[in-house]
Each structure stands twice: as C-alpha cells, then as structure tokens.
Design a protein around this motif. Structure first.
Motif, PDB file in Angstrom:
ATOM      1  N   UNK A   1     -33.541  19.663 104.737  1.00 53.63           N
ATOM      2  CA  UNK A   1     -32.719  20.261 103.719  1.00 53.63           C
ATOM      3  C   UNK A   1     -31.562  19.310 103.434  1.00 53.63           C
ATOM      4  N   UNK A   2     -31.289  19.139 102.156  1.00 53.19           N
ATOM      5  CA  UNK A   2     -30.191  18.305 101.715  1.00 53.19           C
ATOM      6  C   UNK A   2     -29.380  19.101 100.710  1.00 53.19           C
ATOM      7  N   UNK A   3     -28.057  19.023 100.818  1.00 50.49           N
ATOM      8  CA  UNK A   3     -27.196  19.840  99.986  1.00 50.49           C
ATOM      9  C   UNK A   3     -26.129  18.977  99.336  1.00 50.49           C
ATOM     10  N   UNK A   4     -25.751  19.339  98.104  1.00 50.11           N
ATOM     11  CA  UNK A   4     -24.713  18.647  97.351  1.00 50.11           C
ATOM     12  C   UNK A   4     -23.768  19.686  96.780  1.00 50.11           C
ATOM     13  N   UNK A   5     -22.470  19.466  96.941  1.00 46.63           N
ATOM     14  CA  UNK A   5     -21.454  20.331  96.347  1.00 46.63           C
ATOM     15  C   UNK A   5     -20.849  19.608  95.159  1.00 46.63           C
ATOM     16  N   UNK A   6     -20.748  20.320  94.041  1.00 48.32           N
ATOM     17  CA  UNK A   6     -20.267  19.720  92.795  1.00 48.32           C
ATOM     18  C   UNK A   6     -19.199  20.599  92.161  1.00 48.32           C
ATOM     19  N   UNK A   7     -18.203  19.992  91.520  1.00 51.32           N
ATOM     20  CA  UNK A   7     -17.237  20.806  90.787  1.00 51.32           C
ATOM     21  C   UNK A   7     -17.896  21.376  89.536  1.00 51.32           C
ATOM     22  N   UNK A   8     -17.429  22.525  89.050  1.00 52.95           N
ATOM     23  CA  UNK A   8     -18.012  23.127  87.841  1.00 52.95           C
ATOM     24  C   UNK A   8     -17.545  22.378  86.591  1.00 52.95           C
ATOM     25  N   UNK A   9     -18.062  21.171  86.432  1.00 46.28           N
ATOM     26  CA  UNK A   9     -17.672  20.292  85.327  1.00 46.28           C
ATOM     27  C   UNK A   9     -18.934  19.661  84.738  1.00 46.28           C
ATOM     28  N   UNK A  10     -18.989  19.454  83.418  1.00 48.19           N
ATOM     29  CA  UNK A  10     -20.204  18.887  82.806  1.00 48.19           C
ATOM     30  C   UNK A  10     -20.685  17.568  83.421  1.00 48.19           C
ATOM     31  N   UNK A  11     -19.788  16.738  83.924  1.00 47.34           N
ATOM     32  CA  UNK A  11     -20.201  15.473  84.542  1.00 47.34           C
ATOM     33  C   UNK A  11     -21.041  15.699  85.796  1.00 47.34           C
ATOM     34  N   UNK A  12     -20.968  16.886  86.374  1.00 48.70           N
ATOM     35  CA  UNK A  12     -21.748  17.194  87.581  1.00 48.70           C
ATOM     36  C   UNK A  12     -23.249  17.206  87.318  1.00 48.70           C
ATOM     37  N   UNK A  13     -23.650  17.428  86.069  1.00 41.84           N
ATOM     38  CA  UNK A  13     -25.078  17.481  85.742  1.00 41.84           C
ATOM     39  C   UNK A  13     -25.725  16.124  86.015  1.00 41.84           C
ATOM     40  N   UNK A  14     -25.139  15.051  85.519  1.00 44.73           N
ATOM     41  CA  UNK A  14     -25.727  13.722  85.746  1.00 44.73           C
ATOM     42  C   UNK A  14     -25.622  13.321  87.216  1.00 44.73           C
ATOM     43  N   UNK A  15     -24.545  13.727  87.880  1.00 46.08           N
ATOM     44  CA  UNK A  15     -24.414  13.446  89.315  1.00 46.08           C
ATOM     45  C   UNK A  15     -25.556  14.100  90.085  1.00 46.08           C
ATOM     46  N   UNK A  16     -25.870  15.351  89.758  1.00 48.02           N
ATOM     47  CA  UNK A  16     -26.957  16.071  90.437  1.00 48.02           C
ATOM     48  C   UNK A  16     -28.296  15.396  90.201  1.00 48.02           C
TER      49      UNK A  16
END
Length: 148
Positions: A1-16
């Motif tokens: 299992x691998x997990x990523x935490x992202x801020x609720x910001x549109x730039x997070x989509x490309x990061x994911x």
C-alpha cells in the motif's frame, strides 16, 4: 500500500498522476492514472465547495497475487457518489469522470469516512500483474500486499 496526501488545490491533480504512474503495472497504468486524475479532480472540487482544509488522501494497493489494483481517494463531501450520467454533450468540459470510472474499473463505490466528514471513493482494476523479482532488486514500493 502506498499513500499520498495532497492539499485541496487544482495543482494536486497533476501531482497525483505523476506519483501514481510509476507505481502501476503497465497493463493498467493508463486507465488507473486517468481515474486518479478524475477522482482527485472531484475531491479538490468537493473540498473547495465545503471550504475544507484537510488533505486529500490518495491510496494505491497493487495486489499482484490477486491480480488487481485498488485506488481510494478521500474528499470532504458527505454526498453519495451519483450514478454516471447517461449522456454528456460533446461541448461540455466536464462531467465524464464517473463514465470513465464505470468503464475502466472492474468495480467501484464509496464509503463514509470512519472519522466523520466526507467519503472515500474506491475503484478496483483487474491486471495481469507479473510477480516481482526476488532479492535486493525488488523495489519496496511495489511489494505485494494482502489488502482488499
């Protein structure tokens, strides 16, 4: 299992998308990355609408022995996941995410977050996973798990 935490910001989509792609088996990579993009986009929109500041959690499980990949994305909305639309007009810029989820995933759904406030949308993808090499060359982030 691998997990990523992202801020609720549109730039997070490309990061994911960039985070998920190298973790996935080649035969499902494109489809899962597309669904990651759609679910994170929906989570960002839900979190912004709810004025939420909590991070979005993206989780990937590559279960090679069972031949599937599981994706889970949290958001701040308590609203159930609606059914995919019957039709999206060609001129619309959005509204196809649930159609893609329905078409690409073997199974999918949502559950309320156990800590309250929000939900977790999940999808399972069938893959022709090949066993990892044994020994010190096996990358740790792709090891098999027995998770659902």
């Amino acid at each position: 299992m691998t997990c990523l935490l992202l801020p609720p910001h549109p730039a997070s989509v490309s990061t994911a998308r960039r985070w998920a792609a190298p973790l996935l088996p080649a035969d499902v990579r494109d489809g899962v990355v597309l669904v990651v993009s759609e679910l994170v986009t929906n989570a960002v929109a839900a979190d912004q609408a709810a004025d939420a500041t909590d991070d979005i959690e993206v989780e990937l499980v590559v279960d090679r022995p069972r031949g599937h990949v599981v994706l889970a994305v949290t958001d701040a909305s308590d609203r159930p996941l609606p059914p995919p639309p019957a039709h999206v007009p060609a001129e619309e810029d959005s509204g196809r995410g649930l159609l893609l989820l329905d078409a690409l995933a073997e199974d999918h759904g949502w559950v309320p977050r156990p800590c309250g406030g929000g939900k977790c949308v999940w999808a399972r993808f069938r893959c022709a996973c090949t066993p990892l090499p044994t020994g010190p060359t096996a990358p740790r982030h792709l090891e098999c798990t027995d998770a659902a």
